[in-house]
Design a protein around this motif. Structure first.
Motif, mmCIF file in Angstrom:
data_model
loop_
_atom_site.group_PDB
_atom_site.id
_atom_site.type_symbol
_atom_site.label_atom_id
_atom_site.label_comp_id
_atom_site.label_asym_id
_atom_site.label_seq_id
_atom_site.Cartn_x
_atom_site.Cartn_y
_atom_site.Cartn_z
ATOM 1 N N LEU A 155 0.806 -1.149 -0.018
ATOM 2 C CA LEU A 155 -0.053 0.099 0.031
ATOM 3 C C LEU A 155 0.932 1.246 -0.038
ATOM 4 C CD1 LEU A 155 -2.849 -1.143 2.560
ATOM 5 C CD2 LEU A 155 -2.985 -1.108 -0.165
ATOM 6 N N GLY A 156 1.982 1.177 0.716
ATOM 7 C CA GLY A 156 2.912 2.411 0.577
ATOM 8 C C GLY A 156 3.405 2.790 -0.538
ATOM 9 N N THR A 157 3.774 1.606 -1.591
ATOM 10 C CA THR A 157 4.280 1.917 -2.715
ATOM 11 C C THR A 157 3.671 2.903 -3.772
ATOM 12 O OG1 THR A 157 3.254 0.072 -3.898
ATOM 13 C CG2 THR A 157 5.560 -0.397 -2.961
ATOM 14 N N PHE A 158 2.416 3.029 -3.186
ATOM 15 C CA PHE A 158 1.444 3.921 -4.367
ATOM 16 C C PHE A 158 0.829 5.167 -3.328
ATOM 17 C CE2 PHE A 158 -2.749 2.502 -3.350
ATOM 18 C CZ PHE A 158 -2.625 1.406 -3.148
ATOM 19 N N GLU A 159 1.322 5.299 -2.461
ATOM 20 C CA GLU A 159 0.921 6.382 -1.534
ATOM 21 C C GLU A 159 1.175 7.793 -2.076
ATOM 22 O OE1 GLU A 159 1.768 6.913 2.716
ATOM 23 O OE2 GLU A 159 0.197 5.369 3.053
ATOM 24 N N GLY A 160 0.185 8.499 -2.557
ATOM 25 C CA GLY A 160 0.625 9.959 -2.855
ATOM 26 C C GLY A 160 0.910 9.858 -4.425
ATOM 27 N N ASP A 161 1.009 8.698 -5.115
ATOM 28 C CA ASP A 161 1.446 8.556 -6.530
ATOM 29 C C ASP A 161 0.299 8.653 -7.341
ATOM 30 O OD1 ASP A 161 3.984 8.626 -5.660
ATOM 31 O OD2 ASP A 161 4.405 6.509 -5.903
ATOM 32 N N THR A 162 -0.796 8.521 -6.781
ATOM 33 C CA THR A 162 -2.235 8.362 -7.674
ATOM 34 C C THR A 162 -3.247 8.958 -7.115
ATOM 35 O OG1 THR A 162 -2.960 6.433 -6.303
ATOM 36 C CG2 THR A 162 -1.571 5.804 -8.174
ATOM 37 N N THR A 163 -4.371 9.295 -8.031
ATOM 38 C CA THR A 163 -5.355 10.035 -7.527
ATOM 39 C C THR A 163 -6.547 9.320 -6.966
ATOM 40 O OG1 THR A 163 -6.199 9.932 -9.638
ATOM 41 C CG2 THR A 163 -4.946 11.868 -9.254
ATOM 42 N N GLY A 164 -6.269 7.924 -6.776
ATOM 43 C CA GLY A 164 -7.357 7.154 -6.283
ATOM 44 C C GLY A 164 -6.750 6.079 -5.117
ATOM 45 N N PRO A 165 -7.690 4.977 -4.656
ATOM 46 C CA PRO A 165 -7.299 4.045 -3.811
ATOM 47 C C PRO A 165 -6.426 2.989 -4.124
ATOM 48 C CG PRO A 165 -9.527 4.069 -4.442
ATOM 49 C CD PRO A 165 -8.912 4.994 -5.114
ATOM 50 N N PHE A 166 -6.103 3.061 -5.701
ATOM 51 C CA PHE A 166 -5.488 1.957 -6.031
ATOM 52 C C PHE A 166 -4.127 1.980 -6.798
ATOM 53 C CE2 PHE A 166 -10.074 1.403 -7.128
ATOM 54 C CZ PHE A 166 -10.449 0.478 -6.117
ATOM 55 N N HIS A 167 -3.245 1.242 -7.045
ATOM 56 C CA HIS A 167 -2.129 1.370 -7.992
ATOM 57 C C HIS A 167 -2.429 2.160 -9.273
ATOM 58 C CE1 HIS A 167 1.708 -0.435 -6.197
ATOM 59 N NE2 HIS A 167 0.834 -0.938 -5.469
ATOM 60 N N GLY A 168 -3.442 1.843 -10.017
ATOM 61 C CA GLY A 168 -4.148 2.418 -11.260
ATOM 62 C C GLY A 168 -4.641 3.737 -10.985
ATOM 63 N N GLY A 169 -4.771 4.106 -9.926
ATOM 64 C CA GLY A 169 -5.466 5.549 -9.616
ATOM 65 C C GLY A 169 -6.888 5.378 -9.022
ATOM 66 N N GLU A 170 -7.829 5.634 -10.142
ATOM 67 C CA GLU A 170 -9.081 5.529 -9.961
ATOM 68 C C GLU A 170 -9.761 3.782 -10.266
ATOM 69 O OE1 GLU A 170 -11.321 7.592 -8.186
ATOM 70 O OE2 GLU A 170 -9.878 8.551 -7.944
ATOM 71 N N LYS A 171 -8.859 3.246 -11.034
ATOM 72 C CA LYS A 171 -9.400 1.689 -11.276
ATOM 73 C C LYS A 171 -8.155 0.933 -10.913
ATOM 74 C CE LYS A 171 -12.166 3.171 -15.380
ATOM 75 N NZ LYS A 171 -12.347 2.892 -16.684
ATOM 76 N N PRO A 172 -8.487 -0.349 -10.438
ATOM 77 C CA PRO A 172 -7.331 -1.136 -9.884
ATOM 78 C C PRO A 172 -6.304 -1.605 -11.188
ATOM 79 C CG PRO A 172 -9.616 -2.044 -9.242
ATOM 80 C CD PRO A 172 -9.650 -0.888 -10.158
ATOM 81 N N SER A 173 -5.219 -1.684 -10.830
ATOM 82 C CA SER A 173 -4.163 -2.239 -11.860
ATOM 83 C C SER A 173 -3.842 -3.629 -11.764
ATOM 84 C CB SER A 173 -2.926 -1.414 -11.380
ATOM 85 O OG SER A 173 -2.200 -1.729 -10.354
ATOM 86 N N PHE A 174 -2.869 -4.139 -12.443
ATOM 87 C CA PHE A 174 -2.826 -5.504 -12.530
ATOM 88 C C PHE A 174 -2.131 -6.116 -11.144
ATOM 89 C CE2 PHE A 174 -0.270 -9.396 -13.845
ATOM 90 C CZ PHE A 174 -1.420 -10.226 -14.285
ATOM 91 N N ALA A 175 -1.299 -5.067 -10.435
ATOM 92 C CA ALA A 175 -0.995 -5.190 -9.184
ATOM 93 C C ALA A 175 -1.946 -5.321 -8.275
ATOM 94 C CB ALA A 175 0.148 -4.376 -8.721
ATOM 95 N N ASP A 176 -2.820 -4.458 -8.222
ATOM 96 C CA ASP A 176 -4.031 -4.667 -7.345
ATOM 97 C C ASP A 176 -4.721 -5.855 -7.453
ATOM 98 O OD1 ASP A 176 -4.093 -2.034 -5.824
ATOM 99 O OD2 ASP A 176 -4.492 -1.179 -7.910
ATOM 100 N N ILE A 177 -5.058 -6.425 -8.572
ATOM 101 C CA ILE A 177 -5.782 -7.741 -8.981
ATOM 102 C C ILE A 177 -5.038 -8.872 -8.312
ATOM 103 C CG2 ILE A 177 -6.903 -8.993 -10.844
ATOM 104 C CD1 ILE A 177 -8.421 -6.525 -10.424
ATOM 105 N N LEU A 178 -3.693 -8.804 -8.722
ATOM 106 C CA LEU A 178 -2.842 -9.971 -8.119
ATOM 107 C C LEU A 178 -3.031 -10.221 -6.732
ATOM 108 C CD1 LEU A 178 0.222 -9.751 -10.456
ATOM 109 C CD2 LEU A 178 -1.610 -11.407 -10.478
ATOM 110 N N VAL A 179 -2.848 -8.899 -5.877
ATOM 111 C CA VAL A 179 -2.740 -9.126 -4.576
ATOM 112 C C VAL A 179 -4.203 -9.399 -3.933
ATOM 113 C CG1 VAL A 179 -2.335 -7.698 -2.464
ATOM 114 C CG2 VAL A 179 -0.724 -7.593 -4.362
ATOM 115 N N PHE A 180 -5.154 -8.658 -4.521
ATOM 116 C CA PHE A 180 -6.508 -8.892 -4.191
ATOM 117 C C PHE A 180 -6.832 -10.224 -4.278
ATOM 118 C CE2 PHE A 180 -11.203 -8.827 -4.940
ATOM 119 C CZ PHE A 180 -11.596 -8.477 -3.841
ATOM 120 N N GLY A 181 -6.532 -10.959 -5.433
ATOM 121 C CA GLY A 181 -6.840 -12.475 -5.726
ATOM 122 C C GLY A 181 -6.364 -13.176 -4.792
#
Length: 142
Positions: free
Chosen positions: A75-101
C-alpha cells in the motif's frame, strides 16, 4: 519471500487453520467418506509441514505480522502517487488484482479478518477492491 507465502502461511499457522484450509475435500461427494477423511488429514499434515518449513526458510516467526508488513509495503508503494485508492489511480491495476486475488482466496480465515480489523488502510483498500471487482462466485466463512 513472495506475497503468497505470507498469505498461505498466515492462514495455516495452526493445526486448526490447516484443517480449515483443507476442509474443501470433505465435500467432494463423488468419493467415499473414508477417502475424503483420509485426504483431509493427509493434506492438513502436509499443509502444516509446508508452513513450518517456509517459516524456517524465510525466518518468519509470526506469519501474520509478516503478511501485515507486506501489505503495508504494498500500500505504501503508491501512497501519494495516484489520485485514487489503487495502483492504477481510480481503477485497479494488475498489481491490485494480483494481491487482491491472493487475499480473496484466503479471505475467510481468521488471520485475514484480524489483519483487516487491525489495519484501517488495508481494510479500506480491500473494501474498495471488493466494490471494484464484485462479489466472489462463492462466499463462505471458513
Amino acid at each position: 519471500p513472495p506475497f503468497t507465502e505470507y498469505a498461505t502461511r498466515a492462514t495455516s499457522s495452526t493445526w486448526e487453520d490447516a484443517l480449515k484450509y483443507t476442509a474443501y475435500v470433505r465435500e467432494m461427494e463423488k468419493y467415499p467418506g473414508y477417502l475424503r477423511w483420509l485426504h483431509h488429514m493427509v493434506a492438513t499434515f502436509f499443509t502444516r509441514v509446508g508452513s513450518n518449513k517456509t517459516k524456517k526458510k524465510f525466518n518468519l516467526s509470526e506469519p501474520l505480522v509478516a503478511l501485515e508488513d507486506a501489505m503495508k509495503r504494498f500500500l505504501g508503494t503508491f501512497e501519494g502517487d495516484t489520485t485514487g485508492p489503487f495502483h492504477g489511480g481510480e481503477k485497479p491495476s494488475f498489481a491490485d488484482i494480483l494481491v487482491f486475488g491472493t487475499f480473496r482466496s484466503v479471505g475467510g480465515f481468521d488471520a485475514v479478518a484480524q489483519l483487516r480489523d487491525r489495519n484501517p488502510e488495508i481494510n479500506t483498500w480491500f473494501t474498495a477492491m471488493e466494490n471494484a471487482v464484485g462479489a466472489p462466485a462463492v462466499v463462505e466463512k471458513l
